[in-house]
Motif scaffolding. Structure first.
Motif, short mmCIF file in Angstrom:
data_model
loop_
_atom_site.label_atom_id
_atom_site.label_comp_id
_atom_site.label_asym_id
_atom_site.label_seq_id
_atom_site.Cartn_x
_atom_site.Cartn_y
_atom_site.Cartn_z
N HIS A 243 43.57 62.40 68.06
CA HIS A 243 42.22 62.73 67.56
C HIS A 243 42.14 62.27 66.12
O HIS A 243 43.07 62.52 65.35
CB HIS A 243 41.98 64.25 67.60
CG HIS A 243 41.93 64.80 68.99
ND1 HIS A 243 40.84 64.67 69.80
CD2 HIS A 243 42.85 65.49 69.71
CE1 HIS A 243 41.08 65.25 70.96
NE2 HIS A 243 42.31 65.76 70.93
N TRP A 258 37.59 70.15 68.18
CA TRP A 258 37.90 68.92 67.44
C TRP A 258 36.60 68.32 66.94
O TRP A 258 35.64 68.19 67.69
CB TRP A 258 38.63 67.92 68.34
CG TRP A 258 40.07 68.30 68.60
CD1 TRP A 258 40.59 68.85 69.72
CD2 TRP A 258 41.15 68.10 67.70
NE1 TRP A 258 41.92 69.06 69.59
CE2 TRP A 258 42.32 68.60 68.34
CE3 TRP A 258 41.27 67.59 66.40
CZ2 TRP A 258 43.56 68.58 67.74
CZ3 TRP A 258 42.51 67.57 65.82
CH2 TRP A 258 43.65 68.06 66.48
N CYS A 260 35.92 65.29 66.13
CA CYS A 260 35.63 63.91 66.55
C CYS A 260 34.92 63.88 67.90
O CYS A 260 33.94 63.15 68.08
CB CYS A 260 36.91 63.10 66.58
SG CYS A 260 38.28 63.94 67.41
N CYS A 261 35.43 64.64 68.87
CA CYS A 261 34.90 64.54 70.23
C CYS A 261 34.37 65.88 70.74
O CYS A 261 34.01 65.99 71.92
CB CYS A 261 35.95 63.98 71.17
SG CYS A 261 37.49 64.92 71.10
N CYS A 271 41.10 61.49 71.78
CA CYS A 271 40.00 60.64 72.22
C CYS A 271 40.19 59.19 71.78
O CYS A 271 39.50 58.30 72.24
CB CYS A 271 38.68 61.19 71.70
SG CYS A 271 38.73 61.50 69.93
ZN LIG Z 1 38.90 63.80 69.51
#
Ligand SMILES: [Zn+2]
Length: 286
Positions: A243, A258, A260-261, A271
């Motif tokens: 990540h 998380w 990011c995703c 991811c």
């Molecule tokens: Zn992620």
């Protein structure tokens, strides 16, 4: 008159009349050199000449040169000797043990003040000490002998080689006679020298053929000249998922996830997929 003029050209003659001579003077007169001096020069020249072919009679080295920067043991080329023993240029001799006989020492001092001059000694005590010493030395000898186990002296290896050659000759005798018979049938008028040479040649050719056949039979059917691709066709690629965001409280999800995703599982695979080819050349430093 003519004679005395030509004699002047010689260098080294007392009648030359001068110490200097011209560059183009090419002859030295040696007729005036005394025999004693000539002999002395010849003797020194003979004495200092290198005896490469060992033609001179053997003589003791009269040199008393000692290298005082080294210990006595280091002055001896022991290391060289050991190396030569190791590679087989020299032999290793096991020394016989000394006789177990004790001699009474000889007293040479004149002034005995303050010294114990008694010559009394316990025979048993001496024997005991000697026994200890003998045991120690025999232990050391056993250690050395163990190291040298299987060592073949150069002379012995030569003898073995000769025996092997002799055995080969005896075993080849029958074959040799057959070849000789065949050759004499082909060339009945051949001389003895030519016959033996031809027999030797044919025998060695026959042996070579046999040897080549043996080597050819050693190759199995599995062996092939095709290149082995099982190393070249494999790829050494490493895949890694990560990540690139941070694990934090998310307002949208109302829980930690998380960034990011938005994955809500902390242990979920990343991811982002990173691929690393370990076979690729690293040219960054070039
Ligand atoms: Zn992620």
């Amino acid at each position: 008159m003519q004679k005395s003029q030509s004699a002047k050209n010689f260098v080294g003659r007392v009648t030359t009349g001068g110490l200097n001579y011209h560059k183009d003077t090419h002859a030295f007169d040696s007729s005036m050199v005394p025999d004693k001096a000539r002999d002395a020069v010849a003797e020194i020249r003979e004495l200092t000449a290198a005896d490469i072919l060992c033609l001179k009679p053997p003589a003791w080295s009269k040199s008393t040169y000692v290298d005082r920067t080294k210990y006595y043991t280091d002055q001896l080329p022991l290391r060289k000797k050991k190396f030569e023993i190791h590679i087989g240029l020299q032999d290793f001799h096991n020394l016989d043990p000394h006789a177990n006989k004790i001699y009474k020492g000889t007293e040479l001092r004149n002034d005995y003040t303050g010294w114990n001059v008694s010559t009394y000694f316990e025979q048993n005590e001496l024997k005991k000490r000697l026994k200890n010493l003998t045991e120690k030395s025999s232990e050391a000898t056993a250690k050395v002998s163990q190291k040298l186990q299987g060592y073949l002296k150069p002379s012995m290896s030569q003898t073995k080689f000769n025996e092997k050659l002799r055995d080969e000759k005896i075993s080849d005798n029958e074959l040799r006679n057959k070849i000789k018979e065949q050759y004499l049938y082909e060339c009945p008028k051949s001389s003895a020298e030519k016959t033996s040479a031809e027999v030797f040649k044919r025998l060695s050719e026959y042996k070579l053929k046999v040897k080549q056949g043996e080597i050819a039979n050693m190759n199995t059917d599995d062996e092939t000249y095709r290149p082995s691709l099982n190393r070249n066709l494999t790829h050494n690629i490493e895949r890694k998922r990560v990540h690139d965001g941070v694990w934090m409280y998310s307002e949208a999800n109302q829980k930690e996830s998380w960034s990011c995703c938005m994955c809500e599982d902390f242990n979920a695979p990343g991811c982002i997929v990173k691929i690393r080819n370990k076979d690729r050349w690293i040219t960054i430093s070039l």
